[in-house]
Design an enzyme around this catalytic site. Sequence first.
Site, PDB file in Angstrom:
ATOM      1  N   LYS A 130       7.016  11.125  21.164  1.00 30.80           N
ATOM      2  CA  LYS A 130       7.011  12.155  22.222  1.00 30.80           C
ATOM      3  C   LYS A 130       5.597  12.364  22.743  1.00 30.80           C
ATOM      4  O   LYS A 130       5.325  13.319  23.455  1.00 30.80           O
ATOM      5  CB  LYS A 130       7.553  13.465  21.662  1.00 30.80           C
ATOM      6  N   ARG A 132      -2.422   5.129   7.412  1.00 36.15           N
ATOM      7  CA  ARG A 132      -2.630   3.752   7.908  1.00 36.15           C
ATOM      8  C   ARG A 132      -2.391   3.777   9.411  1.00 36.15           C
ATOM      9  O   ARG A 132      -1.386   4.322   9.882  1.00 36.15           O
ATOM     10  CB  ARG A 132      -1.670   2.771   7.258  1.00 36.15           C
ATOM     11  N   THR A 172       0.837  -1.198   0.000  1.00 32.45           N
ATOM     12  CA  THR A 172       0.000   0.000   0.000  1.00 32.45           C
ATOM     13  C   THR A 172       0.874   1.251   0.000  1.00 32.45           C
ATOM     14  O   THR A 172       0.628   2.204  -0.743  1.00 32.45           O
ATOM     15  CB  THR A 172      -0.960  -0.015   1.203  1.00 32.45           C
ATOM     16  N   HIS A 200     -10.277  -1.180   4.479  1.00 27.29           N
ATOM     17  CA  HIS A 200      -9.146  -0.847   3.609  1.00 27.29           C
ATOM     18  C   HIS A 200      -9.774  -0.535   2.241  1.00 27.29           C
ATOM     19  O   HIS A 200      -9.705  -1.348   1.313  1.00 27.29           O
ATOM     20  CB  HIS A 200      -8.206  -2.053   3.547  1.00 27.29           C
TER      21      HIS A 200
HETATM   22  N1  ASP Z   1      -2.251  -5.891   3.294  1.00 25.72           N
HETATM   23  C1  ASP Z   1      -3.609  -6.098   3.746  1.00 25.72           C
HETATM   24  C2  ASP Z   1      -3.957  -5.128   4.855  1.00 25.72           C
HETATM   25  O1  ASP Z   1      -3.203  -4.213   5.117  1.00 25.72           O
HETATM   26  C3  ASP Z   1      -3.855  -7.507   4.127  1.00 25.72           C
HETATM   27  C4  ASP Z   1      -3.067  -8.054   5.278  1.00 25.72           C
HETATM   28  O2  ASP Z   1      -2.292  -7.341   5.907  1.00 25.72           O
HETATM   29  O3  ASP Z   1      -3.235  -9.231   5.535  1.00 25.72           O
HETATM   30  O4  ASP Z   1      -5.005  -5.271   5.439  1.00 25.72           O
END
Ligand code: ASP
Length: 312
Positions: free
Chosen positions: A89, A110, A60, A138
């Site tokens: 911090k 994220r 991602t 997601h």
């Molecule tokens: N890459 C995907 C997520 O970030 C799936 C996973 O991590 O399993 O959700």
Amino acid sequence: MASRFLGRHIITAKQFTREDLHQIFQHALEMRRIVTTEGATSLLHGKMLALIFYEASSRTLGSFDAAAKRLGAETIIPSPGMHYSSVIKGENLSDTVRTFEALSDALVLRHPKRGSAAEAARVLRKPLLNAGDGDGEHPTQALLDLFTIFLRRGAIDGLTFVMAGDLRYGRTIHALFYLLRHYRVKIHLVAPEPLGLTLDHWKEFHGLGLDLTEYQTLGSAMGCADVLYVTRVQKERFPDRPELFEQVRGSYVVTPALLDQAKDDLVLMHPFPRNDEIAPEVDQDPRAAYFEQIENGLYVRMALLGLVLGKI
Ligand code: ASP
């Protein structure tokens, strides 16, 4: 005419209409044409994208970074990751995202907490794209998943999906379900017992009109699958129960023998990273679409960035 995505946050797959999906896919096809014929464009020249990742990511993060650069934009990635930012911090999420908002034109977040993208978006005026919020959603992965199926099969209506793996914590599955509610599809669920859909999710998806059926084993669901979507066990979501991971790992594995029972035009998908769920020998099978998913993610994210920044 300005796109209805101009300046909008991308927080949840629930926000898209069927028409939106069609529009995004048309733009993604154009992005594919640009990348494959010219490599890049200057559509977003002068724009800056902040990539704020509090959790591990290869695809991602790399995909948003590549998407921005193929569009002629630049990126800021607090390096190496948020562990070295002012977060250690004690800075709160709101101050962090507002800081990066001051430096950029759009943000990608994220974060390990469900709901964090919506929470961050509330204090921002510039668009924020959710790149995964804990076990929540997601949405950009769901878009690239659906785009991949659309490219392989030409249509989504009428397909039978088998969703296997960690349905409880797998955010890519949750987001994909919100998109699939726009189509006439059947969904078969295969999960190790402790990792099935929660009752709340079950009720919600049912309420959205999704046709869900539970199956005990992958083998029993294989014959009718048009799409087999496999996920890994999200062990980082239950760090205090390592025994659970050991108990369920390996309970569903896609092997060449299993694929012998599947349709010839099956689309085999995985959001990656994979652990043991898909044997490496399967990679040679033309039905395996997981590396295509990664490529298509680039085109979908390019389309989204162009749309929210008002350039397409
Ligand atoms: N890459 C995907 C997520 O970030 C799936 C996973 O991590 O399993 O959700």
